[in-house]
Each structure stands twice: as C-alpha cells, then as structure tokens.
Motif scaffolding. Structure first.
Motif, PDB file in Angstrom:
ATOM      1  N   LYS A  65       0.817  -1.217   0.000  1.00 31.71           N
ATOM      2  CA  LYS A  65       0.000   0.000   0.000  1.00 31.71           C
ATOM      3  C   LYS A  65       0.850   1.266   0.000  1.00 31.71           C
ATOM      4  O   LYS A  65       0.480   2.271   0.609  1.00 31.71           O
ATOM      5  N   ALA A 102       2.892   4.459   0.317  1.00 36.43           N
ATOM      6  CA  ALA A 102       3.390   5.359   1.357  1.00 36.43           C
ATOM      7  C   ALA A 102       2.223   6.050   2.040  1.00 36.43           C
ATOM      8  O   ALA A 102       1.146   6.201   1.461  1.00 36.43           O
ATOM      9  N   ASP A 103       2.453   6.465   3.278  1.00 34.27           N
ATOM     10  CA  ASP A 103       1.510   7.349   3.959  1.00 34.27           C
ATOM     11  C   ASP A 103       2.109   8.746   3.892  1.00 34.27           C
ATOM     12  O   ASP A 103       3.128   9.028   4.529  1.00 34.27           O
ATOM     13  N   ALA A 149       2.756   1.001  10.034  1.00 34.72           N
ATOM     14  CA  ALA A 149       2.803   1.191   8.580  1.00 34.72           C
ATOM     15  C   ALA A 149       3.508   0.023   7.899  1.00 34.72           C
ATOM     16  O   ALA A 149       3.028  -0.511   6.886  1.00 34.72           O
ATOM     17  N   GLN A 175       3.388  -1.022   3.976  1.00 35.55           N
ATOM     18  CA  GLN A 175       3.749   0.263   3.389  1.00 35.55           C
ATOM     19  C   GLN A 175       5.270   0.367   3.384  1.00 35.55           C
ATOM     20  O   GLN A 175       5.960  -0.303   4.161  1.00 35.55           O
ATOM     21  N   ILE A 179      -4.360   2.431   7.557  1.00 35.57           N
ATOM     22  CA  ILE A 179      -4.331   2.566   6.102  1.00 35.57           C
ATOM     23  C   ILE A 179      -5.142   1.467   5.420  1.00 35.57           C
ATOM     24  O   ILE A 179      -5.733   1.689   4.359  1.00 35.57           O
ATOM     25  N   ALA A 208      -1.423   2.746  -4.813  1.00 38.40           N
ATOM     26  CA  ALA A 208      -0.228   2.477  -4.020  1.00 38.40           C
ATOM     27  C   ALA A 208       1.024   2.991  -4.728  1.00 38.40           C
ATOM     28  O   ALA A 208       1.899   3.613  -4.111  1.00 38.40           O
ATOM     29  N   SER A 264       1.277   6.861  -4.600  1.00 36.58           N
ATOM     30  CA  SER A 264       1.722   7.438  -3.324  1.00 36.58           C
ATOM     31  C   SER A 264       3.246   7.473  -3.235  1.00 36.58           C
ATOM     32  O   SER A 264       3.826   8.444  -2.726  1.00 36.58           O
ATOM     33  N   GLN A 306       8.546  -2.121  -3.399  1.00 34.38           N
ATOM     34  CA  GLN A 306       7.101  -2.357  -3.493  1.00 34.38           C
ATOM     35  C   GLN A 306       6.785  -3.297  -4.647  1.00 34.38           C
ATOM     36  O   GLN A 306       5.913  -4.180  -4.505  1.00 34.38           O
TER      37      GLN A 306
END
Length: 528
Positions: free
Chosen positions: A77, A79-80, A183, A188, A437, A459, A462, A516
């Motif tokens: 997912k 990044a935040d 996270a 993430q 998230i 995803a 981000s 990722q």
C-alpha cells in the motif's frame, strides 16, 4: 559463469520463448480440461497473469467484509504521505505516557496536565485499574464511540489534541516507533510524518519580530543575529534524540528488530496557521531552513482547522509568505492542507479559492484533503490545473467523514479521478480516528467499487509523489511504464540488470518503488 552471461543484450534468457510456449500450452490444457468436465472455460490470462488472477480473487471476495479486510491488509500500500505523528499514535500509547510521567487528568475536560493533581483532577495512572475512567479518556482523546450531538465531529476531533498534548511531550521517538511499525506491518514502504517545532525555542526567536506582516521585513528581522541558526541546530539535535529513542524502542540494533526499522521515514514541519503572522512566518522559515540543512526534513505544511477565524482571515497572507519563501528556497517541497472545508462550516465565499490559491500562490505540490473542490470557482478548470501540474491530492477518507461529514458521492475522490488528478489514500490522524491505512483502502474499495489494478495504481502513485530524492522507476507520472534502464527487467526482481541496478543504487526513490514491486510480485504469487 554468471546468470548475466546467459542473457541476451535485452536481459532475456535464450529459452524464454520455450517457457512462453509451455505456459501457453498449459493454459490450453487447463481450458480443455474445463470443457471436458462440463465447466465454463476461464480466460487463459487468468492462469498466466498473476495480476489478473489477483484481480479476480478480489472480485470474488469483495462482498465478504472480513475476507476483503484480510486481502487489503496483505496488499502492498505504498506510502503514507499525510500523517500527523501525535494524532497517529494510539490513544492507549499516549495514556501509557501520561501514567509513566505522573500526569494528572482533569475530571471535567479529561485534559492531561502536569502534577501535582489539583482538586478536580486525578492521576492518569488510575486508568490502569479503573476501567470506566479509562473508557472516558479513550473517548475524550479519540473518536471512539463518538455520536454527534451538542458537539460536532469536527469539534470533538480537533479538541482531542489539546487534551492529550501534554502526554506527547518528550516521546517523539516512542510515537514514531509505533506508527512506523504499524505502517510497515500493513505493507507500506515509506512514511512522511508531520511534527511541530519546539514552541519555547521558537518563541524566543519570534520575540525579536514585531507584528509587521511583510514577509521581507520579517525575514530580515528573524535572520538577524544567530537566533535562526541556533533554532535550526536545536531542532536537529532534538531530532537526533528522537531517532535514537525510535531505534531503541524498535530494537533496531538487535537481532530482532521491529518491522518499522526498515521503513524510510522523513519529517514535514507543521506550522500552526491560527498563530500570529510573525510566528507563522518564523515556523515556515524554520521549516524551509531545515529542508535545506537536514535531509530528514522534506517539506512544510500549514495545520490546524482551516475554518478557524485566524486561518480564514490570514489565508491570503499565508500563501504570500509561502510564495516569498519559495522564491528563496526553490528546492523545498510544499504540501498544504487546503480545502478541508464543506458547505455549512464556513461562508460560501470561503469555499471558492483555497485549493487554487494553495497551488498557484503557495506553490503546493500536494494538497491535503481538498474536500471543497466542487465548490471552488470554476471547478472543472481547477481540475485541469491540478492534472496539468501533477498536483497530488492526499485523501484521508475516514477523517473527512468524521470531521466534515463528507463521504460517498459527496466526497470528491471520484471527481478527482475522473479528471485524472493524482490521488493517494492517507491516514491523517489514525490514532484519533481509530483507523489505519487498510481501513482507508477498504473504504475506497467498497464505496467506489475500485478494482485491483486501480488499488495497485493508488499504491504506486503514493510512492511516485513521495518527497524522496532521486529518479523515479517510472518514465512519467501519467502511467507506470518502467524507465529505459529497467524496461527489460521484471519489476522487483532480486537480480536486476546492470543498468537498472545502477539506477537503483543512485536513487532512494527508485529503491523504495522497487521494493514495493517485489512485494507486489510476492502478493500476486500467493495462493488464493
């Protein structure tokens, strides 16, 4: 002889055509078997394309809430990018800090205050054995069990910060440990979190400036002497201590490190937009200087309720401050809370320009929330501006619902996507929201009927818009086509080609994106 010696110039194995023939033959056999068994033949792509198979798996379970949650929990997912550290830490963690530090809780407001406990307050440690007291604090410090009534969701949400603020003092590293672990455990790969400068040290600098709202004169005053230099040095030392505390709390230097130890973390300086002009400018200036001197700081942001009296009155002034500083610090990234508004919360005229001005005057590369997009002047033109400039909108669906009562078709999430404006899901204040998230992805999936490829793009987007240095893994922000150096590689492969490996070694951004892609390959290869 290495594997590279067996590959042709494009990185393909000589027997690649044989493997492709075998895969096609196996797919044909599976299709024939289904016909002989009286079943419906499935498209061959489902047997050979992991992404298509994963998309089909999502479609099968999307009506099963628990299965969907499990699927999204494991899915990579990105990044935040919109995360306030103190608001992201769990209420339970903050209550533990309050008890450990000997703080008191006021009975009426349930605000944490320093000892000794005056009449009408009691030790925070009482919550460890008094369950009713504990429940009251959790409800006061978060959105747990909140039901709108005399108090709105907006007012309750923002009031929580003043109630638990004292409990966060001196615990930045411990909060970061929990937030980073959470996270990473939800797959993430990068975190940008917002932190505030030391108010006492900042106050000393602000006292040197008068009420003059001219950015040029404020810069001259605040830059005189060594006050700004000392403040930057103090902030960097505080960050050193916080990162040391984080690594200790997360056991990063042991044989059993927490998941968050491997997560790249960067900081955004958050600036209190409800403060007097000189303080706002001083906080902005500190943020710009930190990004210049310390790679751990990547951006600045204006925070606090956008509908506040001072925030509304000084909105144009704040944008002009940013324009002035941007000209002097052109390398500093800017992301702004803008458009965190809805009809009924402010006057109609206050809904007409905040997002546009944040981009055109404030030079925002990303926008947080952007909820009032449809109520701005000429919203279609605004969408074209955002799309053409590749301005990302950070979308925390849960907090938009809790604070503004905007969700579903009233939310501009689908409006942005229909106009090709880049969006990324975010948590905002997951501790206050009692969210995470995965919940944001689940909300988006169920509310807007998103398919797997769209979730995958969210995803990737981000990470693409993260304020990490270096070249991207992708040729452009309009799609996800690999750069020429990696065009003949399988994304996420453990052994990329020499050209691709050189790119990855030189680019922190591409490294995170590659991680990722490797996770996507593993996720899509998992058994259904």
């Amino acid at each position: 002889m290495t594997l590279a010696n067996h590959q042709d110039r494009k990185g393909r194995s000589p027997d690649g055509s044989r493997r492709r023939w075998l895969r096609a033959a196996m797919a044909a056999v599976m299709c024939t078997s289904a016909l002989l068994a009286g079943g419906t033949p499935q498209p061959a792509v489902a047997a050979t394309d992991p992404t298509a198979a994963t998309a089909a798996r999502l479609d099968r379970i999307r009506g099963d809430e628990s299965a969907l949650r499990a699927f999204l929990q494991e899915m990579p997912k990105g990044a935040d990018l919109h995360n306030h550290l103190s608001g992201a830490a769990s209420t339970e963690l903050l209550m533990g800090f309050a008890a450990h530090d000997g703080l008191c809780i006021e009975e009426g407001s349930l605000r944490a205050v320093r000892p000794p406990c005056a009449p009408g307050s009691r030790p925070a440690s009482d919550a460890e054995h008094d369950q009713e007291f504990r429940r009251r604090i959790v409800r006061a410090w978060s959105m747990q069990d909140f039901v709108p009534g005399r108090e709105t969701g907006h007012d309750h949400f923002f009031a929580t910060f003043g109630k638990f603020e004292e409990a966060t003092a001196g615990h930045t590293g411990r909060m970061l440990s929990e937030v980073a672990d959470k996270a990473a455990e939800q797959h993430q790969f990068y975190l940008e979190t917002m932190v505030s400068p030391d108010e006492d040290e900042l106050a000393a600098l602000v006292r040197t400036a008068g009420p003059d709202d001219s950015p040029a004169r404020l810069l001259k005053t605040l830059s005189a002497g060594d006050g700004l230099r000392r403040l930057v040095e103090h902030t960097r030392k505080q960050t050193d201590r916080a990162m040391a505390d984080f690594r200790t709390a997360s056991r990063c230097n042991t044989s059993a490190p927490h998941a968050g130890c491997a997560l790249p973390v960067r900081f955004i300086t958050q600036v209190e937009r409800s403060a007097p002009p000189a303080q706002v400018f001083a906080e902005l200036l500190l943020g710009f200087e930190l990004t210049r001197q310390d790679e751990r700081f990547v951006s600045v942001n204006l925070v606090a309720p956008e509908d506040g009296t001072v925030a509304l009155r000084d909105y144009d002034l704040h944008m002009r401050m940013l324009e002035y500083l941007h000209a002097r610090y052109p390398a500093t990234h800017i992301t702004l809370h803008a458009g965190e508004l809805a009809p009924g919360l402010v006057r109609p005229e206050d809904l007409r320009f905040h997002i546009r001005q944040a981009v055109l005057t404030g030079h925002a590369e990303r926008i947080g929330h952007g909820v009032d997009a449809r109520w701005e002047d000429n919203p279609e033109d605004l969408q074209r501006t955002l799309a053409d400039r590749h301005v990302l909108v950070e979308v925390p669906l849960t907090s938009n619902d809790q604070i503004l009562d905007v969700s579903g078709s009233r939310h501009p999430f689908a409006f942005y996507r229909a106009h090709h404006v880049p969006v990324a899901l975010a948590t905002d204040d997951e501790g206050v929201s009692r969210s995470d998230i995965t919940t944001e992805y689940q909300r988006a999936t169920t509310t807007y009927g998103l398919d797997y490829r769209t979730l995958k793009d969210l995803a990737r987007t981000s990470l693409e818009y993260a304020f990490l240095p270096g070249r991207s893994l992708w040729t452009s922000r309009d799609g996800f086509t690999l750069v020429p150096e990696c065009a003949d590689d399988r994304p996420g492969d453990r052994h990329p080609s020499a050209e691709c490996a050189r790119l990855l070694a030189a680019s922190p951004k591409a490294q995170v994106e590659w991680r990722q892609e490797k996770a996507f390959a593993a996720f899509e290869g998992a058994a259904p």
